[in-house]
Enzyme design. Structure first.
Site, short mmCIF file in Angstrom:
data_model
loop_
_atom_site.label_atom_id
_atom_site.label_comp_id
_atom_site.label_asym_id
_atom_site.label_seq_id
_atom_site.Cartn_x
_atom_site.Cartn_y
_atom_site.Cartn_z
N ASN A 145 13.06 -8.24 5.18
CA ASN A 145 13.53 -7.49 6.33
C ASN A 145 13.26 -8.37 7.56
O ASN A 145 12.16 -8.89 7.71
CB ASN A 145 12.79 -6.16 6.47
N ILE A 192 0.83 -1.22 0.00
CA ILE A 192 0.00 0.00 0.00
C ILE A 192 0.86 1.27 0.00
O ILE A 192 0.34 2.35 -0.24
CB ILE A 192 -1.00 0.04 1.17
N HIS A 225 7.55 -11.76 5.23
CA HIS A 225 7.12 -11.33 3.91
C HIS A 225 8.32 -10.95 3.07
O HIS A 225 9.29 -10.38 3.54
CB HIS A 225 6.12 -10.16 3.99
N HIS A 274 9.59 -8.81 -0.20
CA HIS A 274 9.28 -7.67 -1.06
C HIS A 274 9.82 -7.99 -2.45
O HIS A 274 11.01 -8.26 -2.61
CB HIS A 274 9.96 -6.40 -0.56
N GLU A 286 8.74 -4.23 9.87
CA GLU A 286 7.67 -3.46 10.51
C GLU A 286 6.46 -4.33 10.83
O GLU A 286 5.77 -4.08 11.81
CB GLU A 286 7.26 -2.29 9.62
N VAL A 287 6.17 -5.32 10.00
CA VAL A 287 5.08 -6.26 10.25
C VAL A 287 5.74 -7.60 10.54
O VAL A 287 6.48 -8.12 9.71
CB VAL A 287 4.12 -6.37 9.04
#
Length: 116
Positions: free
Chosen positions: A88, A32, A101, A103, A96-97
């Site tokens: 990350n 997003i 995940h 990217h 951050e989450v």
């Protein structure tokens, strides 16, 4: 599912996302807040905190995340000029989450890997 996890809530359909690819065990959707013309996140549907935990707990699923990332890169037309695949991990790694995940970034020159 972790009830307070943003990505688990996306998997559950509680939060909308622009899905670009889905397999039985992975989900890929547009970021997003994209950092490149193409910026897609690839996650396992099952909750794992980071890539190290995923790799240790379920190496087969880790491979499926990579395969989905490669399929996304191909579908997005990134194979010719290249793309960056980035995980990350942890606070110092910029995570951050805390649901693993990858990217998938591309569509333009991405510059240096780490800003100094």
């Amino acid at each position: 599912m972790e009830t307070d996890c943003l990505f688990c809530r996306i998997v559950a359909g509680e939060i909308p996302a622009t899905i670009v690819r889905e397999t039985e065990r992975t989900l890929a959707f547009r970021d997003i807040d994209p950092k490149a013309p193409t910026h897609v996140l690839v996650i396992p549907k099952e909750h794992y905190g980071d890539v190290a935990v995923l790799a240790e707990s379920d190496p087969g699923l880790a491979g499926e995340v990579l395969a989905t990332a490669g399929a996304v890169a191909e579908a997005e037309g990134l194979l010719g000029d290249g793309f960056r695949l980035m995980f990350n991990t942890g606070v110092n790694g910029g995570q951050e989450v805390f649901h693993v995940h990858a990217h998938v970034l591309g569509g333009a020159p991405l510059g240096p890997m780490i800003a100094r």
